[in-house]
Design an enzyme around this catalytic site. Structure first.
Site, PDB file in Angstrom:
ATOM      1  CG  HIS A  56     125.570  39.505  74.797  1.00 18.75           C
ATOM      2  ND1 HIS A  56     125.339  38.690  75.842  1.00 18.75           N
ATOM      3  CD2 HIS A  56     125.624  38.895  73.609  1.00 18.75           C
ATOM      4  CE1 HIS A  56     125.555  37.277  75.356  1.00 18.75           C
ATOM      5  NE2 HIS A  56     125.657  37.508  73.939  1.00 18.75           N
ATOM      6  CD  GLU A  58     123.457  42.363  79.022  1.00 21.45           C
ATOM      7  OE1 GLU A  58     122.657  41.461  79.822  1.00 21.45           O
ATOM      8  OE2 GLU A  58     123.804  42.155  77.864  1.00 21.45           O
ATOM      9  CB  CYS A  86     124.832  35.625  79.828  1.00 15.34           C
ATOM     10  SG  CYS A  86     126.043  36.605  78.969  1.00 15.34           S
ATOM     11  CB  CYS A  89     126.749  40.332  80.175  1.00 16.51           C
ATOM     12  SG  CYS A  89     126.602  40.571  78.430  1.00 16.51           S
TER      13      CYS A  89
END
Length: 153
Positions: A56, A58, A86, A89
């Site tokens: 992801h 992040e 999410c 993260c």
């Protein structure tokens, strides 16, 4: 929420990262990590490209910033993301001791900073970053809608 001119500047940089993801056929989410008014980490979603569910924006930005600082503690850093983090993260940002999480758009399906969950507000954790949302929301939303419309066509 009111955002500073600096916050908009960094959110524009996060949007540029999201556009890279869009161009690669990835869900267009981008992130930048800032320390002392300097971007020290960048990331965009690369789940499909890297065949890695943890890739992801992040997570990639955290790794980039930690490598830059040669330290996993990002306690003097702020992250700017085009979409609400999410659970994975959000947890990583808390473990990294990030000072603030700033995001454009809430994620009603997977968001963990106020939508579905609110991990940073969990009272049992040892770190509580500041949360801000809404900067450049319409721009982030347009990019996501364009991505999913292209996917459907």
């Amino acid at each position: 929420m009111n955002f500073s001119e600096e916050a908009f500047k960094y959110m524009i940089e996060a949007l540029k990262e999201a556009e890279k993801a869009f161009d690669m056929g990835e869900v267009p989410v981008g992130a930048v990590i800032v320390q002392k008014n300097k971007i020290i980490g960048r990331g965009y979603n690369q789940v499909e490209t890297l065949k890695d569910p943890t890739a992801h924006a992040e997570m990639i930005a955290i790794t980039s910033a930690a490598n830059h600082l040669q330290n996993w503690r990002l306690n003097e850093c702020d992250i700017y993301i085009t979409m609400e983090p999410c659970v994975m993260c959000s947890g990583a940002l808390i473990f990294a001791r990030i000072r603030s999480i700033n995001f454009s758009l809430f994620d009603p399906k997977f968001g963990a900073c106020g939508s579905v969950y609110n991990i940073p507000e969990e009272g049992k954790l040892n770190h509580k970053p500041k949360i801000a949302s809404g900067a450049l929301q319409s721009e982030s939303e347009k990019l996501l809608k364009a991505f999913f419309n292209n996917l459907r066509d």
